[in-house]
Design a protein around this motif. Structure first.
Motif, short mmCIF file in Angstrom:
data_model
loop_
_atom_site.label_atom_id
_atom_site.label_comp_id
_atom_site.label_asym_id
_atom_site.label_seq_id
_atom_site.Cartn_x
_atom_site.Cartn_y
_atom_site.Cartn_z
N SER A 31 34.40 35.07 35.03
CA SER A 31 35.41 34.37 35.86
C SER A 31 35.92 35.59 36.91
CB SER A 31 36.43 33.86 35.43
OG SER A 31 37.22 34.73 34.66
N ALA A 32 35.93 36.87 36.64
CA ALA A 32 36.40 37.94 37.59
C ALA A 32 35.54 38.20 38.49
CB ALA A 32 36.54 39.35 36.56
N VAL A 33 34.30 37.79 38.62
CA VAL A 33 33.20 38.20 39.57
C VAL A 33 32.61 36.95 40.07
CG1 VAL A 33 32.93 40.40 38.62
CG2 VAL A 33 31.40 38.44 38.02
N SER A 34 33.15 35.86 39.72
CA SER A 34 32.46 34.69 40.26
C SER A 34 32.54 34.17 41.68
CB SER A 34 33.04 33.25 39.63
OG SER A 34 34.28 33.05 39.92
N LYS A 35 33.42 34.56 42.36
CA LYS A 35 33.42 34.58 43.70
C LYS A 35 33.29 35.93 44.58
CE LYS A 35 36.88 30.94 43.61
NZ LYS A 35 36.15 30.19 42.61
N ASN A 36 32.55 36.84 44.04
CA ASN A 36 32.14 38.07 44.51
C ASN A 36 30.77 37.90 45.05
OD1 ASN A 36 31.70 40.63 45.36
ND2 ASN A 36 32.82 41.74 43.88
N PRO A 37 30.41 38.15 46.32
CA PRO A 37 28.97 37.88 46.60
C PRO A 37 28.17 39.16 46.36
CG PRO A 37 30.35 38.16 48.66
CD PRO A 37 31.22 37.96 47.31
N GLN A 38 28.86 40.36 46.00
CA GLN A 38 27.90 41.27 45.49
C GLN A 38 27.58 41.11 44.04
OE1 GLN A 38 30.66 44.28 46.48
NE2 GLN A 38 29.91 44.94 48.44
N CYS A 39 28.13 40.34 43.29
CA CYS A 39 28.01 40.02 41.91
C CYS A 39 27.06 38.79 41.61
CB CYS A 39 29.33 40.11 41.21
SG CYS A 39 30.27 41.33 41.46
N ARG A 40 26.19 38.43 42.52
CA ARG A 40 25.32 37.43 42.38
C ARG A 40 24.54 37.37 41.31
NH1 ARG A 40 23.23 36.96 48.21
NH2 ARG A 40 25.38 37.12 48.99
N LEU A 41 24.00 38.55 41.03
CA LEU A 41 23.03 38.74 39.87
C LEU A 41 23.86 38.73 38.56
CD1 LEU A 41 20.57 41.44 41.11
CD2 LEU A 41 20.00 39.27 40.72
N THR A 42 24.95 39.36 38.69
CA THR A 42 25.82 39.29 37.45
C THR A 42 26.13 37.84 37.17
OG1 THR A 42 26.50 41.20 37.96
CG2 THR A 42 27.89 40.07 36.50
N THR A 43 26.35 37.04 38.00
CA THR A 43 26.78 35.75 37.75
C THR A 43 25.69 34.83 37.22
OG1 THR A 43 26.71 35.07 40.13
CG2 THR A 43 28.84 35.41 39.24
N MET A 44 24.43 35.21 37.84
CA MET A 44 23.17 34.63 37.24
C MET A 44 22.95 34.74 35.71
SD MET A 44 20.37 34.86 40.03
CE MET A 44 19.02 34.84 39.12
N GLN A 45 23.44 35.74 35.18
CA GLN A 45 23.25 36.20 33.85
C GLN A 45 24.26 35.25 33.09
OE1 GLN A 45 24.51 40.33 33.65
NE2 GLN A 45 22.57 40.86 34.71
N GLU A 46 25.18 34.73 33.47
CA GLU A 46 26.35 33.80 32.93
C GLU A 46 25.57 32.46 32.63
OE1 GLU A 46 30.66 31.84 33.41
OE2 GLU A 46 29.50 32.66 35.28
N ILE A 47 24.57 32.06 33.71
CA ILE A 47 24.02 30.94 33.68
C ILE A 47 23.04 30.90 32.43
CG2 ILE A 47 22.45 29.35 34.77
CD1 ILE A 47 23.89 30.29 37.40
N PHE A 48 22.42 32.09 32.58
CA PHE A 48 21.14 32.31 31.33
C PHE A 48 21.87 31.96 29.95
CE2 PHE A 48 18.83 34.75 34.71
CZ PHE A 48 17.97 33.74 34.68
N LEU A 49 23.15 32.95 29.80
CA LEU A 49 23.91 32.94 28.52
C LEU A 49 24.16 31.51 27.95
CD1 LEU A 49 25.89 36.20 29.03
CD2 LEU A 49 23.90 35.76 27.30
N HIS A 50 24.62 30.68 29.07
CA HIS A 50 24.97 29.22 28.84
C HIS A 50 23.94 28.46 28.42
CE1 HIS A 50 29.29 29.61 29.54
NE2 HIS A 50 29.14 30.10 30.62
N ASN A 51 22.64 28.85 28.92
CA ASN A 51 21.53 28.09 28.37
C ASN A 51 20.99 28.68 27.16
OD1 ASN A 51 21.13 26.27 30.43
ND2 ASN A 51 20.48 27.78 31.85
#
Length: 180
Positions: A31-51
């Protein structure tokens, strides 16, 4: 009606927690990086972890106790633009602890078939019948036979995104095990 609403609310709160209860490590807080455009790859990892979240014993290497799971990959085969790939089971953990404390934990937790080498600013713990001559030799083996050597890589080159999702993380631990 209230009973069904309450059951639905409990399901929304409890079930996601249960899905990750037997996880290899607690999930990082994205959640700390969800709105940070520089962290797009990091937020994609969250999607993978939820799958897919690795179960506690998936890697047959203990998870570091003061770490969160930032990324994980199962053993799988994939076709990308007609090219066949095999993914290697791996997990990325983040912790605020220094490498010395992590090494101390793994020295106590792993058996005598694990050795240590240093190369390119990283500390490697690896399992082979005999130790390799140098960290460089280990890196060459790891690169020539990806996933065939169980290993743990410890480094401190974290991005600001990793530091944020890891709750002030200072160290990254990458765990790799042979494909299943």
């Amino acid at each position: 009606m209230k009973k069904f609403f309450l059951l639905g609310l409990i399901s929304l709160i409890v079930l996601p927690t249960l899905a990750h209860a037997d996880s290899y490590a607690p999930l990082a807080d994205f959640s700390a990086v969800s709105k940070n455009p520089q962290c797009r790859l990091t937020t994609m990892q969250e999607i993978f972890l939820h799958n897919w979240t690795p179960p506690a014993q998936y890697f047959m290497i203990p998870s570091y106790p003061n770490a969160v799971l930032a990324s994980a990959m199962p053993s799988a085969n994939a076709q990308i633009h007609g090219q066949a790939y095999q993914t290697i089971p791996s997990a990325v953990l983040l912790t605020p602890d220094p490498p010395e404390k992590i090494l101390e934990f793994y020295r106590r937790s792993l058996d005598a078939s694990w050795f240590q080498a240093n190369d390119i600013g990283m500390i490697y713990l690896y399992r082979l019948p005999q130790p390799v001559a140098s960290g460089e030799a280990l890196t060459l083996q790891l690169m020539s036979k990806p996933g065939s050597i169980p290993n743990i890589a410890i480094d401190t080159e974290l991005s600001p995104c990793d530091q944020a999702i890891g709750g002030g993380a200072r160290t990254r631990i990458t765990v790799v095990s042979p494909p299943r």
